[in-house]
Design a protein around this motif. Structure first.
Motif, short mmCIF file in Angstrom:
data_model
loop_
_atom_site.label_atom_id
_atom_site.label_comp_id
_atom_site.label_asym_id
_atom_site.label_seq_id
_atom_site.Cartn_x
_atom_site.Cartn_y
_atom_site.Cartn_z
N SER A 35 0.81 -1.21 0.00
CA SER A 35 0.00 0.00 0.00
C SER A 35 0.85 1.26 0.00
N ASP A 37 -0.14 4.05 0.86
CA ASP A 37 -0.52 4.80 2.07
C ASP A 37 0.39 4.46 3.23
N GLU A 38 1.01 3.29 3.16
CA GLU A 38 1.86 2.83 4.26
C GLU A 38 3.35 2.97 3.92
N TYR A 48 -4.37 -1.14 -4.96
CA TYR A 48 -3.58 -1.51 -3.80
C TYR A 48 -4.51 -2.00 -2.70
N ARG A 50 -6.26 -2.91 0.67
CA ARG A 50 -6.20 -2.57 2.08
C ARG A 50 -5.97 -3.84 2.88
N ASP A 52 -7.74 -5.29 5.13
CA ASP A 52 -8.88 -6.20 5.17
C ASP A 52 -9.03 -6.96 3.86
N GLU A 53 -8.68 -6.30 2.73
CA GLU A 53 -8.70 -6.98 1.44
C GLU A 53 -7.58 -8.01 1.36
N TYR A 93 3.85 -2.04 9.38
CA TYR A 93 3.16 -2.55 8.20
C TYR A 93 3.50 -4.02 7.96
#
Length: 336
Positions: A35, A37-38, A48, A50, A52-53, A93
């Protein structure tokens, strides 16, 4: 013969991928990007996932007896930030990925490698670490379980033989269409690492991408020199490598399925460029009839890479590469 195949990131794509492969039993793992975002990654994904995905996708892959890897191969993980802060972000992460059931990670930077080793047992060194000597391979092999060889060395069989003696699994990327010994490559992937990371930067003009295309428009023999491996030629690598990686996680899943099946079958009768992960504009300009390349691997196995003295790839390009159409709008004007 094991295969490591790209996953575009969304769950529906993974479902289509796993259901569309003709011989899934030969697929060791799917891989997708981390991700942005991370931590980010060295290449783009269509999507990308998440966390949970990721959990959902791990279960889906495992239900088909396929491993699930995440690529966090940024070539610039620090980005000018304090090392401790970056280490904390990456470690958090990595731990979340492990909790989600991820089987392994792919890294390029030695700093990230050390962090990953504290969490994962299955670690693959990315091709963006440019491993092309036994000395460099030994450095990574102390921690990693697998190494993806620098793609520019795919046809340097003496190097592959030397690396194969090490106590680490070797992987080669079979369908990457980058230039041989590309001078733009490290700089281009640095841009990607910032674009697909937490920096929130934008690039309005990708010089390296346009330059890469323009060079081949001017010199089509560079297409032949690119270190791709044809589906028909995989057998020449079996004594050296442990797994074949198929590139292309930024593509639509339909294309990925088509390419994976071509390599599993060991045959492709169409335009070679169609199954390569290369600038897509090139497919509109050039047609390279893959069957016409039969036997070229025998010459490449003996190649000493003195291109200025040889001329084999140039002569082969003159004979087999067909120019469909040239449009200057493909790349625009390239200057520096």
């Amino acid at each position: 013969m094991k295969f490591w195949i790209p996953h575009p990131g969304h769950t529906s794509g993974l479902e289509a991928l796993l259901s569309g492969i003709d011989d899934l039993g030969r697929v060791e793992a799917v891989y997708t990007g981390g991700s942005p975002d991370e931590v980010g990654t060295g290449r783009p994904n269509l999507h990308y996932p998440r966390l949970d995905e990721v959990r959902e996708q791990v279960e889906l892959a495992h239900s088909h007896d396929v491993l699930y890897d995440v690529v966090i191969n940024s070539t610039c993980p620090l980005r000018g930030e304090p090392t401790r802060r970056v280490a904390e972000r990456y470690s958090n992460y990595l731990e979340e990925l492990e909790k989600a059931g991820v089987d392994g990670v792919v890294v390029a930077d030695p700093f990230v490698l050390k962090l990953a080793a504290e969490v994962f047992d299955r670690i693959t060194v990315s091709c963006l670490a440019f491993v092309n000597t036994s000395e460099k391979a030994e450095f990574y092999a102390d921690v990693a379980t697998a190494i993806t060889v620098d793609t520019s060395f795919n046809r340097r069989f003496e190097v592959l033989e030397e690396l194969s003696r090490l106590q680490v699994e070797l992987k080669v990327i079979v369908n990457e269409g980058c230039l041989l010994d590309c001078p733009y490559r490290p700089f281009h992937f640095n841009i990607f690492s910032h674009l697909y990371g937490p920096d929130e930067v934008s690039v309005y003009d990708d010089y390296y991408y346009r330059r890469c295309i323009a060079d081949r428009l001017e010199h089509p023999e560079l297409i032949i020199k690119s270190p791709w491996i044809r589906p028909e030629d995989l057998g020449h690598y079996l004594e050296y490598v442990d797994a074949f990686k198929i590139s292309g996680r930024s593509h639509q899943v339909e294309w990925i399925v088509e390419v994976v099946n071509a390599y599993l079958e060991g045959r492709w009768d169409g335009n070679l460029l169609h199954i390569l992960d290369c600038p897509r504009e090139l497919r509109d300009v050039f047609y390279v009839p893959n069957p016409e390349l039969d036997g070229a691997i025998e010459r490449w196995k003996e190649c000493d890479f003195r291109c200025h003295e040889c001329g084999f790839c140039r002569e082969l390009a003159d004979r087999v590469v067909e120019v469909r159409e040239f449009k200057s709008t493909v790349v625009g004007e390239v200057s520096v």
